[in-house]
Write an enzyme that holds these catalytic residues in place. Sequence first.
Site, PDB file in Angstrom:
ATOM      1  CG  ASN A 109      -2.122  -1.103   0.880  1.00 18.90           C
ATOM      2  OD1 ASN A 109      -2.594  -1.053  -0.371  1.00 18.90           O
ATOM      3  ND2 ASN A 109      -2.638  -1.466   1.978  1.00 18.90           N
ATOM      4  CG  ASN A 132      -4.700  -4.110   5.676  1.00 17.55           C
ATOM      5  OD1 ASN A 132      -5.320  -4.991   6.448  1.00 17.55           O
ATOM      6  ND2 ASN A 132      -3.486  -3.914   6.109  1.00 17.55           N
ATOM      7  CB  THR A 241       3.936  -6.331   7.069  1.00 18.15           C
ATOM      8  OG1 THR A 241       4.710  -6.848   5.842  1.00 18.15           O
ATOM      9  CG2 THR A 241       5.043  -5.549   7.812  1.00 18.15           C
ATOM     10  N   GLY A 243       2.036  -7.710   4.056  1.00 17.90           N
ATOM     11  CA  GLY A 243       2.811  -7.938   2.970  1.00 17.90           C
ATOM     12  C   GLY A 243       3.623  -9.023   2.678  1.00 17.90           C
ATOM     13  CD1 TRP A 263       9.292   3.997  -0.882  1.00 16.52           C
ATOM     14  CD2 TRP A 263      10.883   2.659  -1.629  1.00 16.52           C
ATOM     15  NE1 TRP A 263      10.798   4.709  -1.040  1.00 16.52           N
ATOM     16  CE2 TRP A 263      11.361   3.902  -1.460  1.00 16.52           C
ATOM     17  CE3 TRP A 263      11.499   1.491  -2.089  1.00 16.52           C
ATOM     18  CZ2 TRP A 263      12.913   3.910  -1.875  1.00 16.52           C
ATOM     19  CZ3 TRP A 263      12.792   1.599  -2.332  1.00 16.52           C
ATOM     20  CH2 TRP A 263      13.474   2.934  -2.290  1.00 16.52           C
ATOM     21  CE1 TYR A 276       3.735   2.584   6.339  1.00 19.23           C
ATOM     22  CE2 TYR A 276       1.518   2.817   6.909  1.00 19.23           C
ATOM     23  CZ  TYR A 276       2.560   2.163   6.887  1.00 19.23           C
ATOM     24  OH  TYR A 276       2.488   1.110   7.428  1.00 19.23           O
ATOM     25  CG  HIS A 293       4.384  -4.382  11.169  1.00 17.96           C
ATOM     26  ND1 HIS A 293       4.120  -5.838  11.259  1.00 17.96           N
ATOM     27  CD2 HIS A 293       3.335  -3.817  10.779  1.00 17.96           C
ATOM     28  CE1 HIS A 293       3.025  -5.914  11.161  1.00 17.96           C
ATOM     29  NE2 HIS A 293       2.356  -5.137  10.846  1.00 17.96           N
TER      30      HIS A 293
HETATM   31  N1  CTP Z   1       3.999  -1.425   2.813  1.00 26.35           N
HETATM   32  C1  CTP Z   1       5.307  -1.227   2.442  1.00 26.35           C
HETATM   33  N2  CTP Z   1       5.537   0.118   2.354  1.00 26.35           N
HETATM   34  C2  CTP Z   1       4.588   1.007   2.692  1.00 26.35           C
HETATM   35  C3  CTP Z   1       3.155   0.553   3.451  1.00 26.35           C
HETATM   36  C4  CTP Z   1       2.893  -0.775   3.256  1.00 26.35           C
HETATM   37  O1  CTP Z   1       6.285  -1.831   1.789  1.00 26.35           O
HETATM   38  N3  CTP Z   1       4.811   2.386   2.971  1.00 26.35           N
HETATM   39  C5  CTP Z   1       3.508  -2.824   2.556  1.00 26.35           C
HETATM   40  C6  CTP Z   1       3.758  -3.848   3.758  1.00 26.35           C
HETATM   41  O2  CTP Z   1       4.374  -5.213   3.479  1.00 26.35           O
HETATM   42  C7  CTP Z   1       2.213  -3.873   4.468  1.00 26.35           C
HETATM   43  C8  CTP Z   1       1.557  -4.003   3.126  1.00 26.35           C
HETATM   44  O3  CTP Z   1       2.521  -3.142   2.081  1.00 26.35           O
HETATM   45  O4  CTP Z   1       2.034  -5.062   5.191  1.00 26.35           O
HETATM   46  C9  CTP Z   1       0.176  -3.548   3.240  1.00 26.35           C
HETATM   47  O5  CTP Z   1       0.043  -2.054   3.681  1.00 26.35           O
HETATM   48  P1  CTP Z   1      -0.791  -1.754   4.925  1.00 26.35           P
HETATM   49  O6  CTP Z   1      -2.187  -1.906   4.677  1.00 26.35           O
HETATM   50  O7  CTP Z   1      -0.268  -0.318   5.351  1.00 26.35           O
HETATM   51  O8  CTP Z   1      -0.141  -2.761   5.867  1.00 26.35           O
HETATM   52  P2  CTP Z   1      -0.356  -2.374   7.866  1.00 26.35           P
HETATM   53  O9  CTP Z   1      -1.471  -2.010   8.072  1.00 26.35           O
HETATM   54  O10 CTP Z   1       0.771  -1.093   7.998  1.00 26.35           O
HETATM   55  O11 CTP Z   1       0.475  -3.448   8.385  1.00 26.35           O
HETATM   56  P3  CTP Z   1      -0.231  -4.796   8.625  1.00 26.35           P
HETATM   57  O12 CTP Z   1      -1.228  -4.978   7.807  1.00 26.35           O
HETATM   58  O13 CTP Z   1       1.026  -5.845   8.004  1.00 26.35           O
HETATM   59  O14 CTP Z   1      -0.184  -4.826   9.919  1.00 26.35           O
END
Ligand code: CTP
Length: 319
Positions: A109, A132, A241, A243, A263, A276, A293
Site C-alpha cells: 500500500n 487491507n 507484515t 505484505g 516501499w 505512507y 513491524h
Molecule cells: N507496505 C510497504 N511500504 C509502505 C506501506 C506498506 O512496504 N509504505 C507493505 C507492507 O508489507 C504492508 C503492506 O504493504 O504489510 C500493506 O500495507 P498496509 O495496509 O499499510 O499494512 P499495515 O496495516 O501497515 O501493516 P499490517 O497490515 O501488515 O499490520
Amino acid sequence: GAEVVINGSSSPAVVDRSNESIKHNIQPASSKWRHNQTLSLRIRKQILKFSDAEKDISVLKGTLKPGDIIHYIFDRDSTMNVSQNLYELLPRTSPLKNKHFGTCAIVGNSGVLLNSGCGQEIDAHSFVIRCNLAPVQEYARDVGLKTDLVTMNPSVIQRAFEDLVNATWREKLLQRLHSLNGSILWIPAFMARGGKERVEWVNELILKHHVNVRTAYPSLRLLHAVRGYWLTNKVHIKRPTTGLLMYTLATRFCKQIYLYGFWPFPLDQNQNPVKYHYYDSLKYGYTSQASPHTMPLEFKALKSLHEQGALKLTVGQCD
Ligand code: CTP
C-alpha cells in the site's frame, strides 16, 4: 540443499532512517532483472517445511465447531469463542486448492504507487493479491482493479470505516465488500484480541447481505510458520507484515511473484517525498517504535531476493 541468503548481512536490525532510500536503491535495473526459477522452487520447498499455505490459508469448517475456544496468537491469555456466523463463513475446502499461477502480483500500500502507471501491468497477472481493503477504483491507473485475494486486518474497520458508527459507514463497507465480486477475503481473525467485535461485524454484514466473497481465516500455524521461516533465514522480524505474509503464502501457488507498492521509506529513489499509503494520510510514525513491524528489515530481505531473481520488486514507474 544450499541455503538461500536472504539477510545479506549479519548486522542487527538497527535502522538509520536519514538516508534510507539511497541505501535501498533497487539493483539491477528493472530491464536487467531475470527470474531465477531454481531459486524460486528452492524457496517454495523450504517454506513448505514450515507450512503448506494451501491448507493453512484458512481454517476449514471440518476442524472447528461453534463454541470452540481459540487463544489469540499475539494475546495468548485472551480467548475467543467460534461464533455461529464465523462457523458459517469458514470454507469447506481451501480456496486455493490445486491452484497454480504463472505470475502473481502482490500489491502493497505504499504511496510509491502514485503516478507509477502500474495499473495495467498489475492487472495482467494471473492472480492479484491486495492488502487491507485498499481502494482501487479512484487509483486504477496506478494500482489496477483486478483483485483475486484481498486481506483485511480487523483494524481496517476502525481506520478506514469509522468503526461502522452509522449507516453511512456501514454502507461504505458493504459497497466495498460487494465490489469484491467473488474474490477471496482473507481475515486474520485469530491474531489479536482487539479485533474481536470488528471481525464479528464484518461476518454479520456478509451473511446478512449475501455478499459474494469467499472468506478465509488464516490458521495459527500459518502465522507461526511465516515467522519461523524468516527467522531461520536470519531475518529477525518481530511480527510479519501483511505484505510479507502474502509473499510467503504466494510462493506456494505462484511461479513468478511481482511486488508493487512495497516501499516503507519517506523518500523515493530520486529523493522525492512518498506517502505512507497511496490512499490516505497515515504517517510514517506508524511504522516506528510503536509498531510491532520491522518493515525496513523486511524490505531489505525482499530486495535481496529481488537481486537474486526470486521475486521482482517494482518501486518506480512501470514501462
Ligand atoms: N507496505 C510497504 N511500504 C509502505 C506501506 C506498506 O512496504 N509504505 C507493505 C507492507 O508489507 C504492508 C503492506 O504493504 O504489510 C500493506 O500495507 P498496509 O495496509 O499499510 O499494512 P499495515 O496495516 O501497515 O501493516 P499490517 O497490515 O501488515 O499490520
